[in-house]
Design an enzyme around this catalytic site. Structure first.
Site, short mmCIF file in Angstrom:
data_model
loop_
_atom_site.label_atom_id
_atom_site.label_comp_id
_atom_site.label_asym_id
_atom_site.label_seq_id
_atom_site.Cartn_x
_atom_site.Cartn_y
_atom_site.Cartn_z
N GLN A 11 -3.83 -1.53 9.81
CA GLN A 11 -4.05 -2.94 9.37
C GLN A 11 -4.87 -3.65 10.34
OE1 GLN A 11 -3.24 -3.71 6.37
NE2 GLN A 11 -3.70 -5.46 6.17
N ASP A 21 -10.75 3.54 4.89
CA ASP A 21 -10.67 1.60 5.10
C ASP A 21 -12.57 1.20 4.57
OD1 ASP A 21 -8.41 -0.25 4.48
OD2 ASP A 21 -8.91 -0.40 6.30
N LYS A 61 0.57 -1.44 -0.06
CA LYS A 61 0.40 0.19 0.03
C LYS A 61 1.03 0.61 0.23
CE LYS A 61 -3.79 -2.35 2.49
NZ LYS A 61 -4.48 -2.56 3.61
#
Ligand code: NAD
Length: 294
Positions: free
Chosen positions: A97, A120, A53
């Site tokens: 994450q 997200d 990412k």
């Protein structure tokens, strides 16, 4: 004839489009979009995902910040870091994450992320906005699938979409998105899960079949009708003598036999998987433009 949906290609196209927009923003003296990623602990897979990412951000001209924390970080300490990111005016969006170490309650962490920075799309407020068809950040995998359907101009209105799996990150949001009054969307949706009786009865009626259950080659040719559009989300790593690495990735669909009956199908790897990063970058661009929350 079967058309293979090339997620790798579409993901790169989207990244090129974003890179071109970033150039324009910078040329006009605008602020460079800035994504931060928080990684707690040393989980190998998570390190790889976060690394990819950050690399993608650099490639397209975003600014990126990696916040790496020890596995022993407490929930309180992580909440403090999140508070800092929420109040950092240079950071447009950030991700934490998952999965987190067991001693940290993931739900508390996701709820602490400022919804306007939740690129997200996991915050309950953003999930609610998705359900209400309001501007929001869509979760990465469902957003990626919507992009694939849109860019391959797949006709979805009035079709019967069957989703297998009801996880919060794939199956549930996918079934909501496909039922919304949008394009892609406007489907009649049937959501199937582990307690569904006679699954095959439903899959045989699917014009569009979205499979996210995590069982390698679960969907076989006898379960689908001719001309079905198949989106295979599953990724299972299995040992293999055919590859140097000693393993290969399988989807939830028995590809060879099901693709023979499909009008469109996503392969594994190279279908849905590569879209995750593109989705995150699209959400970060939206965040930097204050498109979702003015
Ligand atoms: P999960 O394990 O959280 O949920 C699986 C779902 O499948 C559950 O809702 C369960 O009810 C359903 N299910 C299980 N067995 C079933 C059966 N026999 N019949 C019908 N339904 C059944 O899964 P997830 O997190 O959504 O992931 C699913 C798969 O997708 C995994 O292989 C995962 O690795 C993969 N995945 C891929 C991406 C990507 O970017 N391509 C992203 C997320 C997940």
């Amino acid at each position: 004839m079967t058309q293979i949906i090339d997620g790798k290609l579409i993901s790169l196209q989207i990244q090129d489009e974003i890179a071109a927009e970033v150039k324009i923003i910078k040329a006009n003296g605008g602020k460079t979009p800035h994504l931060a990623a928080v990684l707690v602990g040393n989980d190998g897979a998570s390190e790889t995902y976060v690394g990819a990412k950050v690399k993608a951000c650099e490639k397209i001209g975003f600014k990126s910040t990696l916040v790496k924390l020890e596995a022993a970080t407490t929930e309180q300490e992580l909440l403090h870091i999140i508070d800092g990111l929420n109040n950092d005016t240079d950071i447009d969006g950030y991700i934490v994450q998952l999965p987190l170490p067991k001693h940290i309650n993931e739900h508390n962490i996701v709820e602490a992320i400022a919804p306007q920075k939740d690129v997200d799309g996991f915050h309950p407020q953003n999930i609610g906005r998705m359900a209400l068809n309001l501007p929001t950040y869509l979760p990465a995998t469902p957003y990626g699938i919507m992009q694939l359907l849109e860019r391959y101009k797949i006709d979805t209105a009035g079709k019967h979409c069957v989703v297998i799996g009801r996880s919060h990150i794939v199956g549930s949001p996918m079934s909501i998105l496909m039922a919304r009054n949008t394009n892609p969307g406007n489907c009649t949706v049937t959501m199937c899960h582990s307690r569904t009786a006679n699954l095959k009865e439903f899959t045989l009626k699917a014009d569009i079949l979205i499979v996210a259950l995590g069982k390698a080659e679960f969907v076989t040719a006898d379960m689908v009708k001719d001309g079905v559009v198949v989106v295979d989300v599953g990724i299972t790593r299995v040992p293999s003598t055919e590859t140097k690495s000693g393993f290969k990735l399988l989807g939830d669909v028995k590809y060879d036999e099901v693709s023979a009956k499909s009008s469109f199908i996503t392969p594994v790897p190279g279908g849905v998987g590569p879209m995750t990063i593109a989705s995150l970058l699209m959400n970060t661009l939206k965040a930097s433009r204050r498109e979702v929350y003015k």
